[in-house]
Design a protein around this motif. Structure first.
Motif, short mmCIF file in Angstrom:
data_model
loop_
_atom_site.label_atom_id
_atom_site.label_comp_id
_atom_site.label_asym_id
_atom_site.label_seq_id
_atom_site.Cartn_x
_atom_site.Cartn_y
_atom_site.Cartn_z
N ASP A 1 85.41 39.63 78.31
CA ASP A 1 86.35 39.15 79.36
C ASP A 1 86.44 40.40 80.49
N VAL B 1 82.61 42.37 87.16
CA VAL B 1 81.49 41.74 87.83
C VAL B 1 82.11 40.89 88.96
N GLU B 2 83.24 40.32 88.91
CA GLU B 2 83.77 39.18 89.75
C GLU B 2 84.47 40.28 90.78
N GLU B 3 84.91 41.44 90.60
CA GLU B 3 85.43 42.33 91.35
C GLU B 3 84.51 43.41 92.00
N GLU B 4 83.13 43.21 91.66
CA GLU B 4 82.36 43.82 92.24
C GLU B 4 82.34 45.44 92.03
N LYS B 5 82.73 45.81 90.71
CA LYS B 5 82.76 46.91 90.04
C LYS B 5 81.53 47.85 90.23
N ILE C 1 83.37 40.29 82.62
CA ILE C 1 83.47 39.29 83.63
C ILE C 1 84.31 39.67 84.70
N LYS C 2 85.48 40.23 84.50
CA LYS C 2 86.26 40.59 85.70
C LYS C 2 85.93 41.64 86.48
#
Length: 85
Positions: free
Chosen positions: A22, A28-32, A25-26
């Motif tokens: 999880d 990736v969503e936040e484009e780390k 996923i976060k």
């Protein structure tokens, strides 16, 4: 370790892994940064391997329980774990 304790241990490890996923996923969503994401993926991969080894070792111990010589059982388990590593 009892069957219930083994099951609880496996579930605990898997839930921990789910938490890590999880988190990935976060990220990736936040484009780390890629490096941060890959580091977390490597950690999850290692954690999954450890759960798999724990399950295999537990199952093998049950299968070998009829062998009377416990040293033989431990030697076989050690060989299996080295092979799987």
């Amino acid at each position: 370790m009892s069957d219930k304790e083994k099951k609880d241990e496996i579930l605990s490890r898997l839930k921990n892994i789910r938490g890590h996923i999880d988190g990935i996923i976060k990220m990736v969503e936040e484009e780390k940064e890629c490096e941060e994401i890959m580091l977390q993926i490597a950690a999850v991969k290692k954690a999954i391997e450890k759960v798999g080894y724990f399950i295999i070792e537990s199952h093998a111990a049950e299968c070998l329980s009829s062998v009377e010589n416990k040293e033989v059982i431990q030697r076989i388990l050690n060989i299996m774990m080295k092979f799987l590593s």
